[in-house]
Design a protein around this motif. Sequence first.
Motif, short mmCIF file in Angstrom:
data_model
loop_
_atom_site.label_atom_id
_atom_site.label_comp_id
_atom_site.label_asym_id
_atom_site.label_seq_id
_atom_site.Cartn_x
_atom_site.Cartn_y
_atom_site.Cartn_z
N PHE A 110 0.87 -1.19 0.00
CA PHE A 110 0.00 0.00 0.00
C PHE A 110 0.91 1.24 0.00
O PHE A 110 1.85 1.30 0.76
CB PHE A 110 -0.88 0.02 1.25
CG PHE A 110 -1.96 -1.03 1.24
CD1 PHE A 110 -3.28 -0.69 0.99
CD2 PHE A 110 -1.64 -2.38 1.46
CE1 PHE A 110 -4.27 -1.67 0.97
CE2 PHE A 110 -2.61 -3.35 1.44
CZ PHE A 110 -3.93 -3.01 1.20
N CYS A 145 -4.03 1.30 -2.62
CA CYS A 145 -3.89 -0.15 -2.46
C CYS A 145 -3.19 -0.74 -3.69
O CYS A 145 -2.97 -0.04 -4.68
CB CYS A 145 -5.26 -0.78 -2.24
SG CYS A 145 -6.21 -0.91 -3.75
N ARG A 182 -4.20 -2.35 -6.07
CA ARG A 182 -5.00 -2.20 -7.29
C ARG A 182 -5.26 -0.74 -7.61
O ARG A 182 -6.09 -0.41 -8.46
CB ARG A 182 -6.32 -2.96 -7.14
CG ARG A 182 -6.16 -4.48 -7.22
CD ARG A 182 -5.76 -4.93 -8.64
NE ARG A 182 -5.49 -6.35 -8.71
CZ ARG A 182 -4.27 -6.89 -8.75
NH1 ARG A 182 -3.20 -6.11 -8.69
NH2 ARG A 182 -4.10 -8.19 -8.85
N LYS A 239 -6.63 1.60 -5.84
CA LYS A 239 -7.83 2.23 -5.25
C LYS A 239 -7.42 3.05 -4.03
O LYS A 239 -6.42 2.76 -3.36
CB LYS A 239 -8.85 1.17 -4.84
CG LYS A 239 -9.30 0.27 -5.98
CD LYS A 239 -10.00 1.07 -7.07
CE LYS A 239 -10.45 0.15 -8.21
NZ LYS A 239 -10.84 0.90 -9.41
N SER A 257 -11.10 1.75 2.51
CA SER A 257 -11.44 1.75 1.07
C SER A 257 -12.96 1.79 0.91
O SER A 257 -13.69 1.65 1.88
CB SER A 257 -10.88 0.48 0.40
OG SER A 257 -11.59 -0.64 0.90
N ASP A 313 -15.36 -0.67 -4.50
CA ASP A 313 -14.08 -0.94 -5.17
C ASP A 313 -13.62 -2.37 -4.89
O ASP A 313 -13.11 -3.06 -5.78
CB ASP A 313 -13.00 0.04 -4.67
CG ASP A 313 -13.22 1.44 -5.19
OD1 ASP A 313 -13.88 1.56 -6.25
OD2 ASP A 313 -12.76 2.39 -4.53
N CYS A 314 -13.77 -2.78 -3.64
CA CYS A 314 -13.26 -4.10 -3.25
C CYS A 314 -14.15 -5.23 -3.77
O CYS A 314 -13.68 -6.34 -4.01
CB CYS A 314 -13.16 -4.19 -1.72
SG CYS A 314 -11.99 -3.00 -1.04
N CYS A 320 -12.89 -6.55 -6.93
CA CYS A 320 -11.43 -6.74 -7.00
C CYS A 320 -11.06 -8.23 -7.01
O CYS A 320 -11.59 -9.03 -6.24
CB CYS A 320 -10.78 -6.05 -5.80
SG CYS A 320 -9.00 -6.30 -5.73
N ALA A 326 -9.61 -9.58 -3.59
CA ALA A 326 -10.44 -9.43 -2.38
C ALA A 326 -10.27 -10.60 -1.41
O ALA A 326 -10.18 -10.41 -0.19
CB ALA A 326 -11.90 -9.26 -2.77
N CYS A 385 -6.98 -10.04 0.34
CA CYS A 385 -6.76 -8.73 0.97
C CYS A 385 -7.72 -8.46 2.13
O CYS A 385 -7.32 -7.86 3.13
CB CYS A 385 -6.92 -7.66 -0.11
SG CYS A 385 -6.58 -6.00 0.43
N LEU A 386 -8.96 -8.86 2.01
CA LEU A 386 -9.95 -8.49 3.03
C LEU A 386 -10.00 -9.51 4.16
O LEU A 386 -9.86 -10.71 3.94
CB LEU A 386 -11.34 -8.38 2.40
CG LEU A 386 -11.47 -7.38 1.23
CD1 LEU A 386 -12.91 -7.33 0.75
CD2 LEU A 386 -10.99 -6.00 1.64
S1 SF4 Z 1 -9.54 -5.70 -1.99
FE1 SF4 Z 1 -9.92 -3.50 -2.03
S2 SF4 Z 1 -8.16 -2.65 -0.94
FE2 SF4 Z 1 -7.62 -4.75 -1.44
S3 SF4 Z 1 -6.50 -4.61 -3.37
FE3 SF4 Z 1 -8.65 -4.96 -3.89
S4 SF4 Z 1 -9.53 -2.91 -4.13
FE4 SF4 Z 1 -7.62 -2.68 -3.10
#
Ligand code: SF4
Length: 370
Positions: free
Chosen positions: A297, A308, A310, A312, A328, A332-333, A336, A339, A342-343
């Motif tokens: 990041f 991030c 990606r 965002k 975020s 957006d996520c 992605c 996701a 990342c989440l």
């Molecule tokens: S999940 Fe959200 S914060 Fe993580 S890389 Fe994808 S867009 Fe970016």
Amino acid sequence: MLGERKAEQFEFFAGSLRDLIPDEHMLARVARVLDLAWLRDEVASLYCSHNGRPGIEPETAVRLMLAGFLLGLVHDRRLMREAAVNVAIRWFCGFGLTERLPDHSSLTRIRQRWGEARFRRIFERTVAACVGAGIAKGEVVHIDASLVRADVSWEALATRWVDKVGQENAPLDEQERDAKQTGKYKKICTTDPDATMSTSGRSQRLEPSYKQHTSVCDVAGVIVDIAVTTGETNEGSELVPAIERIETLTRTHVAIATADAGYAYAKVYGALERRRTDAVIPPKAEPIRSKVPMRRFRYDAKHDVLKCPRGKILKAGRAVKHGRFFTSRARDCRRCDMAALCLSGGRSDKAVVLGNDYPALLRARRRRLN
Ligand code: SF4
């Protein structure tokens, strides 16, 4: 009552003990520059002027302690046993060849009587004399901390049962997890609670300890500040107070402070930047706790946002104790491809906490790469 020594006690029948000690001996070298004539006045107020048994002479006591430090005899009993047969220590402290030495407990009593504040004044006066003599400046200082094993037995350790009552009804696995988080099983020392359990970098063994924080001037290696805390104290929290004390004592701005990676915290870099002190502290590698680590990041200081992997934007939001949440947008996520990695489980957006001094940490990392 304040003790006093007679001049003839320095001599012995065949001449001075000094004749027996080589010029290059550590104590002979120190004695050439050591002047403790002021010490008597410094501690006189702690003694009754007309009553009581004369105690050990202040200069003799400090010389004994100094000899102990310089020769690595840190235990008073050992020091006094060695002093009885060591001509150099006898001469350095002003004892005659056949003179009976004080009991080791005299040194303990002196430490108790003078107290920490008086010893600090003596230390500060000594540093001021070194600054006056040009062998200490306080402009470039090297700071380090070392653990000192507390003189307590393993039998004196007990387990601290924090929140025991509150956790009693929780399910077993939850109890176990909470215990680790709250330090429920932490050991404490019952005979010396100031000594806390800590590990050194060298031995990973948990031991009841104190921590000595020492600052040394670059000019000639004079110790310009010292502090002792309990073992679990983080060295990073002691660095700025140490620099402030050095500046007060030497009346010189500390321009450069060096330390090891144990001090490499964002708040330390930030604090040193604000006080215009160059930090020569190697930043630690970022710990990888996630499949998408923080280094992926990018912080944009100009717009105060986080980008991030990606591309965002994570915007700054709620403040916490030492930083802010950057979050975020869920939409957006949602689309992605990263996701799943990342989440955190159950979240639809990404939230990270950045410390207030994170930009200072990034600058320190960049300096290291250059
Ligand atoms: S999940 Fe959200 S914060 Fe993580 S890389 Fe994808 S867009 Fe970016």
